[in-house]
Enzyme design. Structure first.
Site, PDB file in Angstrom:
ATOM      1  N   ASP A   1      33.404 -46.278  13.935  1.00 14.00           N
ATOM      2  CA  ASP A   1      34.833 -45.984  13.798  1.00 14.00           C
ATOM      3  C   ASP A   1      35.653 -46.568  14.922  1.00 14.00           C
ATOM      4  OD1 ASP A   1      33.931 -44.357  15.802  1.00 14.00           O
ATOM      5  OD2 ASP A   1      34.772 -42.501  15.030  1.00 14.00           O
TER       6      ASP A   1
ATOM      7  N   GLU B   1      43.186 -42.164  21.229  1.00 19.21           N
ATOM      8  CA  GLU B   1      43.980 -42.659  20.099  1.00 19.21           C
ATOM      9  C   GLU B   1      45.080 -41.667  19.705  1.00 19.21           C
ATOM     10  OE1 GLU B   1      40.318 -44.897  17.802  1.00 19.21           O
ATOM     11  OE2 GLU B   1      40.520 -42.737  17.663  1.00 19.21           O
TER      12      GLU B   1
ATOM     13  N   SER C   1      33.966 -44.662   6.439  1.00 23.07           N
ATOM     14  CA  SER C   1      34.938 -43.708   6.996  1.00 23.07           C
ATOM     15  C   SER C   1      35.276 -44.041   8.445  1.00 23.07           C
ATOM     16  CB  SER C   1      34.333 -42.306   6.920  1.00 23.07           C
ATOM     17  OG  SER C   1      35.014 -41.422   7.770  1.00 23.07           O
TER      18      SER C   1
END
Ligand code: NAD
Length: 348
Positions: free
Chosen positions: A235, A64, A300
């Site tokens: 995530d 990413e 998160s």
């Protein structure tokens, strides 16, 4: 041979420098400093360029890019997530990042961010828990005792004031590693055999496991009223930790909804399920915890502004120290238009 001018030399913080910087500052002090930098940037949230991170997925993981800018400084992080890497002796998460001057586009800092990501993730978790967790929370369950776990524990100690951490991991070796690393850091550390045992008496429950699937680390019946859940490991699309029923009982707080709806626990919910942006709580624009019985959930995923804040903190801390190399990263011909001439002259 040409000598680059000072403006073309980019400070580079290596892994070795980062470790020395941590020992120089003290890890808890550094976690507090990074949390302060993140809080300051969250309070000016609206002026940042924001975009969900750019993700390249494969069967085994993700790579990413996470960019943002406050108009004066631009930053990005490169980060991967490969849950099976530890089998081959590699980290699940590695990263590096860069800050640039918006006015010239020149990089002003290049840094390792594998360690810095662990610090900033923990600092963010603790900043959120300081606001949302039950007042006087003293005990945290730490489920998943891998690379992030000691950082998470120490940040909750330094910023929230927890005194006890209860450890559980499906791999007992990870728990023993975490317990040994936390010895001497002023926390009561309890090694547990099940997630349920780890959660006994805990006001904060951190899940920080790595598995590229819809996992169920916490089931609905495990969660009592009033706890704060700090969900770190879910995530990525297709990678979650919590049973959906928990999400329906919780007040859900997120970093940047556009990204969290793709990557976080809330990918399991309808796209219009209400969530609160944490920066709005800090800014007094939204309510935090509403009562003692509310379950608060920090979903998160990690957002670019946190990396920007952490890099900004490191840039300030290394000024005037030895904790960086001046890196010959930018070509710097005497005549800016004579790049080719500079290459030719290098032959001699
Ligand atoms: P890691 O691989 O070092 O540790 C993960 C641990 O989870 C391992 O010890 C593993 O045995 C344990 N585990 C797996 N399944 C479990 C289960 N069902 N119950 C209990 N333990 C279990 O990984 P890490 O670097 O510590 O990262 C943990 C997770 O956090 C990863 O998924 C990573 O992507 C994520 N992460 C999120 C952020 C963020 O900002 N939200 C930042 C960094 C990492």
């Amino acid at each position: 041979m040409t000598t680059p001018s000072d403006k073309a030399l980019v400070p580079f913080v290596s892994v070795d420098h980062m470790m020395k910087l941590i020992h120089h500052i003290g890890i808890e002090q550094m976690l507090c400093g990074i949390a302060d930098a993140i809080e300051a940037d969250f309070r000016r949230w609206e002026l940042f360029d924001k975009t969900p991170r750019v993700a390249s997925h494969s069967d085994v993981g993700v790579i990413e890019l996470m960019p943002t800018s406050d108009g004066d400084v631009y930053g990005f992080k490169y980060v991967n997530g490969h849950p099976d890497n530890t089998r081959d002796g590699l980290q699940t998460v590695t990263a590096f990042g860069l800050l640039s001057d918006v006015a010239t586009g020149y990089p002003v800092l290049l840094s390792e961010m594998t360690i810095l990501t662990a610090l900033r993730t923990a600092a963010t978790s603790a900043l959120v828990a300081r606001v949302l967790a039950p007042k006087n929370a003293k005990t945290m369950a730490m489920i998943g005792n891998g690379a992030q776990s000691e950082f998470q524990s120490l940040a909750m100690k330094a910023i929230v004031g927890i005194t006890e951490v209860r450890l559980y991991d499906t791999d007992p070796a990870a728990t023993l590693k975490c317990a040994a690393n936390l010895a001497g850091h002023g926390l009561d550390v309890v090694v547990c055999k099940t997630a349920e045992e780890a959660m006994l008496g805990a006001q904060i429950i951190t899940t920080c496991t790595a598995d590229k699937q819809y996992a169920t680390i916490l089931t609905d019946n495990m969660i009592g009223a009033g706890v704060h859940i700090n969900a770190i490991g879910g995530d990525c699309p297709g990678k979650t930790e919590l049973a959906p029923a928990i999400l329906h009982r919780a007040g859900i707080f997120v970093e940047y909804p556009e990204q969290t709806r793709i990557e976080g626990e809330i990918q399991q919910l309808d796209p219009d399920h209400p969530v609160t942006e944490f920066w709005q709580v800090l800014a007094g624009q939204a309510a935090g915890r509403t009562d003692d019985k509310q379950i608060t959930l920090f979903d998160s995923v990690g957002f670019a502004i946190e990396d920007f804040s952490a890099l900004r903190y490191v840039r300030d801390q290394i000024a005037g120290t030895q904790f960086f190399h001046p890196l010959d990263l930018l070509a710097d011909p005497d005549d800016p238009r004579d790049l080719f001439g500079m290459v030719q002259r290098a032959k001699t």
